[in-house]
Design a protein around this motif. Sequence first.
Motif, PDB file in Angstrom:
ATOM      1  N   VAL A  57      37.117  51.450  43.982  1.00  0.00           N
ATOM      2  CA  VAL A  57      37.540  50.063  43.792  1.00  0.00           C
ATOM      3  C   VAL A  57      38.359  49.629  44.993  1.00  0.00           C
ATOM      4  CG1 VAL A  57      39.149  48.606  42.490  1.00  0.00           C
ATOM      5  CG2 VAL A  57      37.437  49.962  41.283  1.00  0.00           C
ATOM      6  N   SER A  58      38.061  48.445  45.486  1.00  0.00           N
ATOM      7  CA  SER A  58      38.857  47.824  46.542  1.00  0.00           C
ATOM      8  C   SER A  58      39.148  46.394  46.090  1.00  0.00           C
ATOM      9  CB  SER A  58      38.101  47.825  47.870  1.00  0.00           C
ATOM     10  OG  SER A  58      38.874  47.227  48.893  1.00  0.00           O
ATOM     11  N   GLY A  59      40.408  46.112  45.798  1.00  0.00           N
ATOM     12  CA  GLY A  59      40.763  44.791  45.291  1.00  0.00           C
ATOM     13  C   GLY A  59      40.136  44.542  43.935  1.00  0.00           C
ATOM     14  N   ASP A  60      39.367  43.456  43.836  1.00  0.00           N
ATOM     15  CA  ASP A  60      38.717  43.122  42.565  1.00  0.00           C
ATOM     16  C   ASP A  60      37.240  43.505  42.538  1.00  0.00           C
ATOM     17  OD1 ASP A  60      37.531  41.265  44.236  1.00  0.00           O
ATOM     18  OD2 ASP A  60      38.351  39.501  43.232  1.00  0.00           O
ATOM     19  N   THR A  61      36.860  44.434  43.427  1.00  0.00           N
ATOM     20  CA  THR A  61      35.440  44.773  43.577  1.00  0.00           C
ATOM     21  C   THR A  61      35.192  46.265  43.443  1.00  0.00           C
ATOM     22  OG1 THR A  61      35.159  42.889  45.083  1.00  0.00           O
ATOM     23  CG2 THR A  61      33.424  44.549  45.077  1.00  0.00           C
ATOM     24  N   LEU A  62      34.184  46.617  42.661  1.00  0.00           N
ATOM     25  CA  LEU A  62      33.712  47.994  42.563  1.00  0.00           C
ATOM     26  C   LEU A  62      32.671  48.203  43.646  1.00  0.00           C
ATOM     27  CD1 LEU A  62      33.583  50.710  40.975  1.00  0.00           C
ATOM     28  CD2 LEU A  62      31.702  49.700  39.667  1.00  0.00           C
ATOM     29  N   VAL A 102      40.637  46.584  35.432  1.00  0.00           N
ATOM     30  CA  VAL A 102      41.366  45.921  34.346  1.00  0.00           C
ATOM     31  C   VAL A 102      42.834  45.742  34.719  1.00  0.00           C
ATOM     32  CG1 VAL A 102      42.278  46.274  32.007  1.00  0.00           C
ATOM     33  CG2 VAL A 102      39.824  46.519  32.438  1.00  0.00           C
ATOM     34  N   THR A 103      43.465  46.773  35.259  1.00  0.00           N
ATOM     35  CA  THR A 103      44.877  46.650  35.629  1.00  0.00           C
ATOM     36  C   THR A 103      45.056  45.721  36.833  1.00  0.00           C
ATOM     37  OG1 THR A 103      44.678  48.740  36.866  1.00  0.00           O
ATOM     38  CG2 THR A 103      45.625  48.847  34.656  1.00  0.00           C
ATOM     39  N   GLN A 104      44.053  45.646  37.703  1.00  0.00           N
ATOM     40  CA  GLN A 104      44.137  44.704  38.819  1.00  0.00           C
ATOM     41  C   GLN A 104      44.102  43.266  38.289  1.00  0.00           C
ATOM     42  OE1 GLN A 104      41.672  42.466  40.201  1.00  0.00           O
ATOM     43  NE2 GLN A 104      43.071  41.847  41.833  1.00  0.00           N
ATOM     44  N   VAL A 105      43.181  43.001  37.375  1.00  0.00           N
ATOM     45  CA  VAL A 105      43.070  41.651  36.792  1.00  0.00           C
ATOM     46  C   VAL A 105      44.351  41.271  36.058  1.00  0.00           C
ATOM     47  CG1 VAL A 105      41.918  40.337  34.960  1.00  0.00           C
ATOM     48  CG2 VAL A 105      40.556  41.602  36.624  1.00  0.00           C
TER      49      VAL A 105
END
Length: 401
Positions: free
Chosen positions: A186-191, A217-220
């Motif tokens: 994961v990088s930022g909001d992207t897998l 989920v924790t990023q969001v």
Amino acid sequence: MSAPVTPPPALGPVAQSVDEQLAQLSESFRFLLDLTPVDATERRREWLAGDMSEPRFTYRELSTDPDVVLATLDRLDLGGIEDPSVAELLTSKVRELRLQAELLRARNSPDFLPMALELYGSVTPDLHQIAQQVLDEVGHEPEPSDPVHATEFHELAVREISWYQEQNPDVVMHAEIRDDVNGVLVSGDTLLIGSDAAVQRRRANALLQHEIGTHLVTQVNGADQPLRCLGAGLAGYDETQEGLAVLAEIAVGELTRTRLRQLAGRVLTVEAMVSSASFGDCWQQLVSRGFRRGSAFTTVMRVHRSGGFPKDACYLRGLVDLLVHLEQGGKLDLFHLGKFALADLPRVEGLDEAGLLTAPKIIPRYLTDTTCTRRLERAPHSPLSTQVSGYIDSTTKEDLP
């Protein structure tokens, strides 16, 4: 008519300004990508064919100029942050970002490893003992024969992301296949899914819950908090975040023996690398322990990348620490609000009690499944909860092939 939602108390103008700048700066980093080889697949093929003695990897150009990052950090007004707990959290984040910028600047130099050890720590005798026990007590599995390749895994990921977006249309997550990525991360909001990635089918859901159900989920949720750095991650979050992600694998019943041995092998490889073992020596150590030659290469590459990267010891260490936390009556709820270290839980609890945090936009999908939650409930009741192999044997035996 429903009552209006009361907004949370403000952090204070100085704290908000510093937090916003740190969050933006963190999001501008491609820290793991910039420290990971772009040609690991090719070097692995050559290594397994016996065509090289020590692999030399190629890295992408840095996405961020470390000097610009350091100059930005120098301009921050940390002394004016209003809340002492917030001040401590943000000051620690500044120190971490400074160290990360220095690491990027020192990539592939003798200065890299000492700073990486400052960031991630090394292997303690207790952690070594746990890893050793795992490898001694957890047996091998047959060679997997039904892999999920990149295109199919991408389809599964898109489906999983869609489930979260059905729960909350404001959720922003992405998944993409990349030629310059090794494995899945994961990088930022992207897998990001490497085009050569292959996952055991019986572990596909575990990987989805690890990467999407935990990291995304924790990023969001964190990015939606008044304290935005909870989205990018507060200082030292990696260890707890990876432990939480492995707990997700346990919850869905897909922490296989091979995976558990992999986590233990990473610990021993970090320990060997820190003790100046060569790439070849680390690889031979894993092969002699029964690791498959290709997976052993990947493990050693991850640990030796950029000059010595000890992060991979965090997975087992973070899992053990969270099992102890659960055994002592601790809860996991607040960890879904964003990315932070177990050591910072008291501060995050204080912010939550003061009304400075908001409810999560989404919760991990596995927590909506009673079978998964029962597996997690069993975790602290194992008599060997700090000895992970005993924990797995005693609580999820029915889930292992």
